[in-house]
Design a protein around this motif. Structure first.
Motif, mmCIF file in Angstrom:
data_model
loop_
_atom_site.group_PDB
_atom_site.id
_atom_site.type_symbol
_atom_site.label_atom_id
_atom_site.label_comp_id
_atom_site.label_asym_id
_atom_site.label_seq_id
_atom_site.Cartn_x
_atom_site.Cartn_y
_atom_site.Cartn_z
ATOM 1 N N LEU A 214 0.832 -1.201 0.000
ATOM 2 C CA LEU A 214 0.000 0.000 0.000
ATOM 3 C C LEU A 214 0.871 1.258 0.000
ATOM 4 C CD1 LEU A 214 -2.724 -1.031 2.636
ATOM 5 C CD2 LEU A 214 -2.808 -1.278 0.142
ATOM 6 N N THR A 215 0.297 2.355 -0.479
ATOM 7 C CA THR A 215 1.026 3.619 -0.566
ATOM 8 C C THR A 215 0.733 4.492 0.644
ATOM 9 O OG1 THR A 215 -0.735 4.872 -1.667
ATOM 10 C CG2 THR A 215 0.672 3.480 -3.064
ATOM 11 N N GLU A 236 8.330 -1.405 11.243
ATOM 12 C CA GLU A 236 8.583 0.001 11.573
ATOM 13 C C GLU A 236 9.833 0.147 12.439
ATOM 14 O OE1 GLU A 236 8.391 3.972 11.481
ATOM 15 O OE2 GLU A 236 7.226 2.576 10.243
ATOM 16 N N LYS A 237 10.087 -0.823 13.317
ATOM 17 C CA LYS A 237 11.296 -0.789 14.144
ATOM 18 C C LYS A 237 12.548 -1.031 13.312
ATOM 19 C CE LYS A 237 9.221 -2.282 18.528
ATOM 20 N NZ LYS A 237 9.099 -3.393 19.500
ATOM 21 N N LYS A 238 12.478 -2.023 12.429
ATOM 22 C CA LYS A 238 13.648 -2.403 11.634
ATOM 23 C C LYS A 238 13.919 -1.442 10.487
ATOM 24 C CE LYS A 238 13.128 -7.376 12.562
ATOM 25 N NZ LYS A 238 12.732 -8.677 11.971
ATOM 26 N N GLN A 239 12.830 -1.005 9.826
ATOM 27 C CA GLN A 239 12.979 -0.122 8.667
ATOM 28 C C GLN A 239 11.963 1.009 8.762
ATOM 29 O OE1 GLN A 239 12.411 -3.867 6.123
ATOM 30 N NE2 GLN A 239 13.558 -2.533 4.737
ATOM 31 N N PRO A 240 12.228 2.019 9.584
ATOM 32 C CA PRO A 240 11.267 3.118 9.752
ATOM 33 C C PRO A 240 10.873 3.728 8.405
ATOM 34 C CG PRO A 240 13.039 3.296 11.354
ATOM 35 C CD PRO A 240 13.438 2.210 10.400
ATOM 36 N N GLY A 241 9.569 3.841 8.186
ATOM 37 C CA GLY A 241 9.071 4.428 6.942
ATOM 38 C C GLY A 241 8.886 3.450 5.803
ATOM 39 N N ALA A 242 9.380 2.225 5.962
ATOM 40 C CA ALA A 242 9.274 1.252 4.873
ATOM 41 C C ALA A 242 7.827 0.827 4.643
ATOM 42 C CB ALA A 242 10.146 0.023 5.156
ATOM 43 N N PHE A 243 7.074 0.733 5.737
ATOM 44 C CA PHE A 243 5.645 0.426 5.612
ATOM 45 C C PHE A 243 4.943 1.761 5.397
ATOM 46 C CE2 PHE A 243 1.349 -0.682 6.785
ATOM 47 C CZ PHE A 243 1.217 -2.003 6.394
ATOM 48 N N GLN A 244 4.493 2.004 4.185
ATOM 49 C CA GLN A 244 4.053 3.353 3.808
ATOM 50 C C GLN A 244 2.652 3.718 4.265
ATOM 51 O OE1 GLN A 244 5.002 4.643 -0.251
ATOM 52 N NE2 GLN A 244 6.285 2.830 -0.468
ATOM 53 N N ALA A 245 1.762 2.759 4.302
ATOM 54 C CA ALA A 245 0.363 3.065 4.632
ATOM 55 C C ALA A 245 0.223 3.532 6.078
ATOM 56 C CB ALA A 245 -0.513 1.835 4.399
#
Length: 268
Positions: A214-215, A236-245
């Motif tokens: 999702l965007t 979100e902990k491992k890659q902040p911002g990677a999950f965009q929605a």
């Protein structure tokens, strides 16, 4: 989307007389079924129709991670051998309770049906989903249901098949919800229907896979404390911002209804 004869070099004779084509829905709302729409795992629920409401150990030991569909085929074959019939399964499916607040959410969507296109993507089976939603009175809400094919053979045995094959390494062998959602959006775009936002309501690990595509305009509604919710937190902990929605966890689906209601108010 073009209306009447616009774009073909002719005056639109019907403008102003209420003959314009209906507007396509603005939003796509995607639901999971087990432990999202309903408050149980329907595959586990149907064991209530088995003798003694339990499975023998030799059946349960055949389960392999990632091959749940194959395991359920064996479960259903066993239940057929025990004389469990269509009506027995139907009764169980019809009586599985909806999740907390789900009737409220569905009633809200019924009142705003012109704004939402609603689909269901589930690793359960078509027969069970149809039985439950028809009994609850919400089957007509869904434009399309994607689930594993199921039927009753000449012996009266409940049979189950895989939905499709895919190359995703994160999903069960029989279904990748990301593939289904991606293909659906592409198909609707070809039909000149593109959505302002996609909303995804789910609970499981196989719901995380499609929601990760999702965007930033979209919203993921993971059921609080379930695998999809935990996986969004871990990402979100491992890659902040990677999950965009935007992530909006819920305990009651009434919270989803309230979020959507507020969104519509802001749009007015």
């Amino acid at each position: 989307m073009k209306r009447c004869c616009e774009g073909v070099g002719l005056p639109c004779l019907f403008k102003g007389v209420g003959m314009a084509s209906p507007r396509p829905p603005k939003y796509l709302l995607v639901f999971d079924f087990d432990e999202t729409i309903i408050n149980e795992n329907s595959d586990e629920s149907i064991v209530r129709a088995a003798p003694g409401q339990a499975l023998p150990e030799h059946i349960r030991q055949t389960f392999r991670e990632g091959f749940y569909n194959e395991y359920m085929q064996r479960v259903l074959a066993y239940m057929g051998d025990q004389g469990v019939k269509m009506g027995d399964f139907k009764t169980v499916y019809e009586n599985i309770p909806l999740s907390p607040g789900m009737p409220d959410l569905f009633q809200f969507l019924s009142k705003n049906h012109e704004l939402f296109e609603i689909i269901l993507i589930s690793d359960a089976n078509m027969f069970g989903i149809e039985c439950n939603l028809k009994a609850a009175g919400f089957y007509s809400l869904f434009r399309k249901i994607f689930s594993n094919p199921s039927s009753f053979d000449k012996r009266g045995y409940f049979t189950l098949g895989p939905y499709h094959s895919h190359k995703c390494l994160d999903c069960p062998a029989n279904m990748c919800k990301r593939k289904i959602l991606t293909e659906y959006l592409a198909e609707r775009a070809q039909e000149e229907v593109e959505f302002e936002r996609v909303f995804y309501v789910g609970d499981g690990a196989n719901d995380f896979c499609p929601s990760a595509t999702l965007t930033s305009a979209d919203v993921a509604f993971p059921r609080k404390g379930y695998p999809m919710h935990r996986m969004t937190q871990e990402m979100e902990k491992k890659q902040p911002g990677a999950f965009q929605a935007t992530v909006v966890p819920w305990e009651s689906a009434s919270e989803v209804a309230r979020y959507l209601q507020e969104l519509l108010k802001k749009k007015c």
